[in-house]
Design an enzyme around this catalytic site. Structure first.
Site, PDB file in Angstrom:
ATOM      1  N   ASP A  67       0.876  -1.171   0.000  1.00  0.00           N
ATOM      2  CA  ASP A  67       0.000   0.000   0.000  1.00  0.00           C
ATOM      3  C   ASP A  67       0.913   1.220   0.000  1.00  0.00           C
ATOM      4  OD1 ASP A  67      -1.667   2.127   0.560  1.00  0.00           O
ATOM      5  OD2 ASP A  67      -2.249   1.418   2.552  1.00  0.00           O
ATOM      6  N   VAL A  68       0.998   1.927  -1.134  1.00  0.00           N
ATOM      7  CA  VAL A  68       1.965   3.021  -1.244  1.00  0.00           C
ATOM      8  C   VAL A  68       1.639   4.202  -0.341  1.00  0.00           C
ATOM      9  CG1 VAL A  68       2.661   2.393  -3.583  1.00  0.00           C
ATOM     10  CG2 VAL A  68       0.785   4.041  -3.245  1.00  0.00           C
ATOM     11  N   SER A 148      -2.430  12.547 -15.154  1.00  0.00           N
ATOM     12  CA  SER A 148      -3.759  12.417 -15.752  1.00  0.00           C
ATOM     13  C   SER A 148      -4.081  13.671 -16.536  1.00  0.00           C
ATOM     14  CB  SER A 148      -4.814  12.215 -14.657  1.00  0.00           C
ATOM     15  OG  SER A 148      -6.122  12.423 -15.151  1.00  0.00           O
ATOM     16  N   TYR A 161      -8.816  14.584  -6.996  1.00  0.00           N
ATOM     17  CA  TYR A 161      -8.032  13.760  -7.917  1.00  0.00           C
ATOM     18  C   TYR A 161      -7.186  14.636  -8.844  1.00  0.00           C
ATOM     19  CZ  TYR A 161      -7.035  10.342 -11.613  1.00  0.00           C
ATOM     20  OH  TYR A 161      -6.394   9.538 -12.535  1.00  0.00           O
ATOM     21  N   ILE A 194      -8.398   6.080 -20.897  1.00  0.00           N
ATOM     22  CA  ILE A 194      -7.840   4.734 -21.014  1.00  0.00           C
ATOM     23  C   ILE A 194      -8.807   3.719 -20.421  1.00  0.00           C
ATOM     24  CG2 ILE A 194      -5.802   3.305 -20.610  1.00  0.00           C
ATOM     25  CD1 ILE A 194      -5.292   5.975 -22.137  1.00  0.00           C
TER      26      ILE A 194
END
Length: 256
Positions: A67-68, A148, A161, A194
Site C-alpha cells: 500500500d503506497v 492524468s 483527484y 484509457i
C-alpha cells in the site's frame, strides 16, 4: 557494435500498481525489453497473475503486496526489491485511486484525504525511497509518474483527484532540477481516456461514447499496452538527457 538504445537487459524497473491497466502496460514493455521487473500492488491475486504473465518474457520478475500510502510499507517493499534485484534503475510511481464523482460541495475531508494519501503521498514515499537509493548507489536513474489529463483540463466532481495529478507534475519538475547532479531524471506521463478496471464503468456508457469518444482523433479508448513504448524509452539510456517533461498519450484528445 549495433546501436541498441532500448535494450534493458542490464536494468531493473519498479512499477507500483503494476498488476493491471497502465501499470501492467508499462511492465509488459519493460519485461519484453529485457529489464528485471518488480511490481507492487495491494491485490495478491492480481499480483500473481501479472507476475506469471511477465515471467513468460524470460526476465526476472517479483511481485510484492504494498500500500503506497503507508510509508512503512513502502520502505519495507523497497528493501525487499533491493534484496531480490540488488538495484532499481527506473521507478514508475503509477499506483493511484480514482474519484467517486462526489460533488465538490458534498465532498468530505476524509474523501479528499484518501485520494491525497495514495495519489500524492504514495508518490512521495515511493520516489523518496528511489532517490535515496539511486543517489547513494551512483549511476543515476529514472523516475516516472503516472499523471492524468485532469491535471490540464477541468475535472468536475474530481477536484481532489485533479489536484493530486497536477501536484505530481510539479513534483517531477522539481525532482528533475534538484537531482540532475546525481544523474537522476524525472518525467510524467499524462494518459487520456484509457480503458482500465478503474475507468470501465465510467467510459462504457452511451453518454461517454457520444460526447468523448468522438473527440478522440484516434477514435478509440486507450489501453494499457499503449504505454509499453514510453516505459521502455524512459527506462532506457535513450532518454538520458530527457528530464522534467510531461508526455501526453491520449490519441490526440488534448489537441483536438
Amino acid at each position: 557494435m549495433a546501436f541498441k538504445p532500448f535494450d534493458l537487459t542490464s536494468k531493473v524497473a519498479l512499477v507500483t500498481g503494476g498488476n493491471s491497466g497502465i501499470g501492467l502496460g508499462f511492465a509488459r514493455g519493460l519485461a519484453q525489453a529485457g529489464a528485471g521487473v518488480c511490481i507492487w500492488g495491494t491485490n495478491e491475486e492480481k499480483n500473481a497473475r501479472a507476475s506469471a504473465e511477465l515471467a513468460q518474457y524470460g526476465t526476472k520478475v517479483l511481485a510484492l503486496q504494498c500500500d503506497v500510502g503507508d510509508q512503512a510499507a513502502v520502505l519495507g517493499a523497497f528493501a525487499k526489491t533491493l534484496e531480490h534485484f540488488g538495484r532499481v534503475d527506473a521507478c514508475f510511481a503509477n499506483a493511484g485511486i480514482g474519484s467517486r464523482g462526489t460533488p465538490f460541495t458534498e465532498m468530505t475531508l476524509d474523501e479528499w484525504r484518501a485520494i491525497f494519501r495514495v495519489n500524492m503521498e504514495g508518490v512521495f514515499h515511493t520516489f523518496q525511497a528511489a532517490v535515496r537509493h539511486m543517489a547513494q548507489r551512483g549511476g543515476g536513474g529514472s523516475l516516472i509518474v503516472t499523471s492524468s489529463d485532469s491535471a490540464i483540463f477541468g475535472a468536475p466532481r474530481a477536484e481532489h483527484y485533479a489536484s493530486t495529478k497536477a501536484g505530481v507534475n510539479a513534483m517531477v519538475r522539481s525532482l528533475a532540477v534538484e537531482h540532475a547532479r546525481h544523474g537522476i531524471r524525472a518525467n510524467a506521463v499524462i494518459p487520456g481516456w484509457i480503458d482500465t478496471a478503474m475507468t470501465e464503468r465510467s467510459i462504457h456508457t452511451p453518454v461517454m461514447e457520444d460526447r468523448v469518444l468522438k473527440r478522440i482523433p484516434a477514435r478509440r479508448w486507450g489501453v494499457g499496452d499503449d504505454f509499453s513504448g514510453i516505459a521502455v524509452y524512459l527506462a532506457s539510456d535513450a532518454s538520458a538527457y530527457h528530464t522534467g517533461d510531461t508526455f501526453i498519450i491520449d490519441g490526440g484528445y488534448a489537441v483536438f
